[in-house]
Motif scaffolding. Structure first.
Motif, PDB file in Angstrom:
ATOM      1  N   UNK A   9     112.435  39.331  24.227  1.00  0.00           N
ATOM      2  CA  UNK A   9     112.191  39.362  22.783  1.00  0.00           C
ATOM      3  C   UNK A   9     111.327  38.195  22.341  1.00  0.00           C
ATOM      4  N   UNK A  10     111.668  36.989  22.812  1.00  0.00           N
ATOM      5  CA  UNK A  10     110.910  35.815  22.364  1.00  0.00           C
ATOM      6  C   UNK A  10     109.481  35.829  22.901  1.00  0.00           C
ATOM      7  N   UNK A  11     109.317  36.254  24.134  1.00  0.00           N
ATOM      8  CA  UNK A  11     107.961  36.311  24.701  1.00  0.00           C
ATOM      9  C   UNK A  11     107.068  37.204  23.850  1.00  0.00           C
ATOM     10  N   UNK A  12     107.605  38.335  23.442  1.00  0.00           N
ATOM     11  CA  UNK A  12     106.812  39.259  22.616  1.00  0.00           C
ATOM     12  C   UNK A  12     106.489  38.638  21.266  1.00  0.00           C
ATOM     13  N   UNK A  13     107.469  38.015  20.632  1.00  0.00           N
ATOM     14  CA  UNK A  13     107.240  37.393  19.319  1.00  0.00           C
ATOM     15  C   UNK A  13     106.216  36.269  19.399  1.00  0.00           C
ATOM     16  N   UNK A  14     106.200  35.542  20.502  1.00  0.00           N
ATOM     17  CA  UNK A  14     105.231  34.448  20.672  1.00  0.00           C
ATOM     18  C   UNK A  14     103.794  34.960  20.706  1.00  0.00           C
ATOM     19  N   UNK A  15     103.627  36.255  20.981  1.00  0.00           N
ATOM     20  CA  UNK A  15     102.288  36.833  21.115  1.00  0.00           C
ATOM     21  C   UNK A  15     101.925  37.751  19.945  1.00  0.00           C
ATOM     22  N   UNK A  16     102.509  37.512  18.777  1.00  0.00           N
ATOM     23  CA  UNK A  16     102.278  38.406  17.646  1.00  0.00           C
ATOM     24  C   UNK A  16     100.806  38.463  17.246  1.00  0.00           C
ATOM     25  N   UNK A  17     100.103  37.339  17.305  1.00  0.00           N
ATOM     26  CA  UNK A  17      98.684  37.349  16.924  1.00  0.00           C
ATOM     27  C   UNK A  17      97.866  38.244  17.854  1.00  0.00           C
ATOM     28  N   UNK A  18      98.177  38.192  19.140  1.00  0.00           N
ATOM     29  CA  UNK A  18      97.469  39.043  20.102  1.00  0.00           C
ATOM     30  C   UNK A  18      97.818  40.516  19.882  1.00  0.00           C
ATOM     31  N   UNK A  19      99.090  40.771  19.568  1.00  0.00           N
ATOM     32  CA  UNK A  19      99.522  42.139  19.276  1.00  0.00           C
ATOM     33  C   UNK A  19      98.773  42.675  18.058  1.00  0.00           C
ATOM     34  N   UNK A  20      98.628  41.859  17.045  1.00  0.00           N
ATOM     35  CA  UNK A  20      97.883  42.263  15.845  1.00  0.00           C
ATOM     36  C   UNK A  20      96.451  42.641  16.198  1.00  0.00           C
ATOM     37  N   UNK A  21      95.810  41.829  17.035  1.00  0.00           N
ATOM     38  CA  UNK A  21      94.414  42.104  17.426  1.00  0.00           C
ATOM     39  C   UNK A  21      94.302  43.412  18.197  1.00  0.00           C
ATOM     40  N   UNK A  22      95.230  43.645  19.127  1.00  0.00           N
ATOM     41  CA  UNK A  22      95.203  44.869  19.933  1.00  0.00           C
ATOM     42  C   UNK A  22      95.340  46.100  19.039  1.00  0.00           C
ATOM     43  N   UNK A  23      96.279  46.028  18.115  1.00  0.00           N
ATOM     44  CA  UNK A  23      96.523  47.173  17.228  1.00  0.00           C
ATOM     45  C   UNK A  23      95.328  47.430  16.308  1.00  0.00           C
ATOM     46  N   UNK A  24      94.802  46.380  15.718  1.00  0.00           N
ATOM     47  CA  UNK A  24      93.707  46.556  14.765  1.00  0.00           C
ATOM     48  C   UNK A  24      92.407  46.996  15.418  1.00  0.00           C
ATOM     49  N   UNK A  25      92.226  46.650  16.690  1.00  0.00           N
ATOM     50  CA  UNK A  25      91.027  47.106  17.404  1.00  0.00           C
ATOM     51  C   UNK A  25      91.041  48.614  17.620  1.00  0.00           C
ATOM     52  N   UNK A  52      91.865  50.887  15.377  1.00  0.00           N
ATOM     53  CA  UNK A  52      91.373  51.583  14.183  1.00  0.00           C
ATOM     54  C   UNK A  52      90.751  50.579  13.211  1.00  0.00           C
ATOM     55  N   UNK A  53      89.540  50.122  13.503  1.00  0.00           N
ATOM     56  CA  UNK A  53      88.893  49.133  12.634  1.00  0.00           C
ATOM     57  C   UNK A  53      88.627  49.650  11.227  1.00  0.00           C
ATOM     58  N   UNK A  54      88.437  50.973  11.072  1.00  0.00           N
ATOM     59  CA  UNK A  54      88.213  51.519   9.742  1.00  0.00           C
ATOM     60  C   UNK A  54      89.443  51.322   8.859  1.00  0.00           C
ATOM     61  N   UNK A  55      90.613  51.484   9.450  1.00  0.00           N
ATOM     62  CA  UNK A  55      91.851  51.265   8.715  1.00  0.00           C
ATOM     63  C   UNK A  55      91.930  49.817   8.225  1.00  0.00           C
ATOM     64  N   UNK A  56      91.487  48.896   9.050  1.00  0.00           N
ATOM     65  CA  UNK A  56      91.482  47.476   8.681  1.00  0.00           C
ATOM     66  C   UNK A  56      90.505  47.232   7.538  1.00  0.00           C
ATOM     67  N   UNK A  57      89.353  47.879   7.595  1.00  0.00           N
ATOM     68  CA  UNK A  57      88.365  47.738   6.510  1.00  0.00           C
ATOM     69  C   UNK A  57      88.926  48.211   5.184  1.00  0.00           C
ATOM     70  N   UNK A  58      89.828  49.191   5.232  1.00  0.00           N
ATOM     71  CA  UNK A  58      90.462  49.715   4.021  1.00  0.00           C
ATOM     72  C   UNK A  58      91.683  48.893   3.619  1.00  0.00           C
ATOM     73  N   UNK A  59      91.839  47.710   4.264  1.00  0.00           N
ATOM     74  CA  UNK A  59      92.937  46.766   4.008  1.00  0.00           C
ATOM     75  C   UNK A  59      94.276  47.267   4.535  1.00  0.00           C
ATOM     76  N   UNK A  60      94.192  48.179   5.512  1.00  0.00           N
ATOM     77  CA  UNK A  60      95.401  48.614   6.190  1.00  0.00           C
ATOM     78  C   UNK A  60      95.499  47.958   7.552  1.00  0.00           C
ATOM     79  N   UNK A  61      96.179  48.640   8.473  1.00  0.00           N
ATOM     80  CA  UNK A  61      96.327  48.129   9.829  1.00  0.00           C
ATOM     81  C   UNK A  61      97.653  47.417  10.045  1.00  0.00           C
ATOM     82  N   UNK A  62      97.703  46.616  11.109  1.00  0.00           N
ATOM     83  CA  UNK A  62      98.928  45.910  11.516  1.00  0.00           C
ATOM     84  C   UNK A  62      99.382  44.950  10.419  1.00  0.00           C
TER      85      UNK A  62
END
Length: 424
Positions: free
Chosen positions: A131-147, A149-159
């Protein structure tokens, strides 16, 4: 009817043209009992659209679309298309809405458009460390998810965040990763599923566990809709009717056998709007019924009480993961026309209106049950179906229906007798 000796193993059925598929069905049945012309007529939806929507398409099935009138939602008069085969559903919404117009109609609220994606990690060595290992990598998880669907991010959505749950399934500890995704005006299933699938191999590498299941959750409890309305006591038949309805609500809230039908009535209205707009009825229904169990037992989705003046007040709260883009909503021409009737700009608007319809349906069902009984209105409308089933022609349906209702026996044998007498 003879039994077919043909095999249902039809190689590359999906590659065949429309007529060829119908020929295969006729060949399989073995007798001249299959009406190909009926399936060749796909109404106002071109067969190519149908064929692209599902596999092995052979035709369409028309569902009646009715229009709910009298609705005021957040101060705006609305006409609401509803697709349903069940008698009295549309009429019930119209009547309920009419009776609360003088108190302003329906007022609504929606939360964020957050959908939940789940990754199930199994073969976990140490769940707390994992659990802690995953939480320590939240920024990387955000990047993976947002990559994904970049259009969703442009619309202010995403992770938008995450949580980690440790679940004992009786065999081993699972670590369940939840990602929270703002899907904007989309229902979001495809985006969320793509994100958890992209994330899974990275989680495996970080934790040495195995990503078993990777899928969104239809318990969209971070994407809630609420509706409320007030019915004046004098407009609904007096205090006796009001108190009987409150008793009916308490019955549903305390007994799962009653709650199942009570909530089904709510979903009669909600599912009709969802279907009419090309959204996913099964997802909405699954989320609603799961949400009804959030306290640990199955309860009423609605809540009823009185205000300071003694008027009847109802509220409805449930997950409402709807969209205006993607899937049948964007592809089906009738869904597009129904959205034009609704005259809305966002998935948020659709969620609000749909929730209001569910509350109206609930009011109408409870009032009918504690006064005239559910069958009087329902069977009066159902009588038309019985008349048609008995063989009544267009110019005979209304008369047969009238006599069925007058006699109080809404049965096909009675309708056949009435029809025979009329014709003689």
């Amino acid at each position: 009817m003879g039994k077919s000796t043909a095999s249902s193993r039809i190689t590359s059925f999906y590659k065949l043209e429309h007529q060829q598929r119908l020929d295969k069905i006729a060949e399989f049945l073995g007798e001249n009992i299959f009406n190909q012309d009926h399936f060749l007529d796909t109404g106002n939806t071109d067969f190519q659209i149908v064929d692209n929507m599902i596999e092995n398409a052979i035709g369409t099935m028309n569902i009646p679309i009715g229009l709910a009138t009298n609705m005021i939602v957040d101060g705006k008069d609305k006409l609401i298309p509803m697709a349903t085969e069940e008698s009295s559903v549309v009429a019930a919404v119209c009547n309920a809405a009419r009776q609360c117009r003088d108190t302003g109609g329906f007022y609504t609220y929606t939360s964020e458009h957050i959908m939940i994606g789940q990754v199930q990690l199994i073969n976990v060595i140490n769940p707390m460390i994992t659990k802690q290992i995953i939480l320590e990598n939240e920024d990387e998880i955000k990047n993976i998810c947002n990559e994904v669907d970049p259009l969703l991010v442009q619309l202010k959505g995403g992770f938008k965040g995450m949580e980690i749950r440790i679940l004992d399934d009786g065999h081993e500890y699972n670590v369940i990763v939840h990602i929270f995704v703002d899907t904007c005006d989309a229902m979001g299933a495809n985006a969320v599923n793509s994100m958890v699938e992209a994330l899974s191999p990275v989680l495996e590498r970080w934790t040495n566990a195995k990503a078993n299941m990777r899928i969104l959750s239809n318990l969209a409890d971070k994407r809630l809709s609420m509706a409320r309305a007030t019915w004046r006591t004098e407009d609904i038949g007096g205090e006796a009717v009001r108190d009987a309805m409150l008793s009916a609500f308490r019955f549903a809230d305390s007994d799962p056998y009653r709650a199942a039908t009570h909530n089904k009535g709510i979903m009669n209205g909600i599912s009709a709007v969802i279907l009419a707009t090309g959204n996913d009825t099964r997802a909405i229904e699954a989320g609603a019924h799961a949400y009804a169990c959030q306290t640990g037992r199955y309860r009423s989705l609605s809540s009823w009480g009185v205000d300071k003046d003694g008027n009847l007040c109802g509220t409805l709260e449930l997950p409402m993961a709807v969209g205006l883009i993607g899937g049948a909503t964007k592809v089906h021409p009738t869904a597009q026309q129904n959205l034009k009737i609704l005259d809305i700009d966002s998935a948020d608007d659709l969620a609000r209106i749909t929730c209001a319809v569910g509350l109206a349906q609930n009011f109408a069902a409870m009032k009918a049950l504690v006064t005239t009984g559910i069958q009087k209105g329902h069977m009066s409308l159902h009588a038309k179906n019985i008349a048609v089933m008995a063989g009544a022609k267009a110019n005979e349906v209304n008369k047969v229906t009238e006599l069925l209702v007058k006699g109080g026996k809404i049965r096909i044998d009675v309708a056949e007798e009435i029809l025979a007498n009329l014709r003689h």
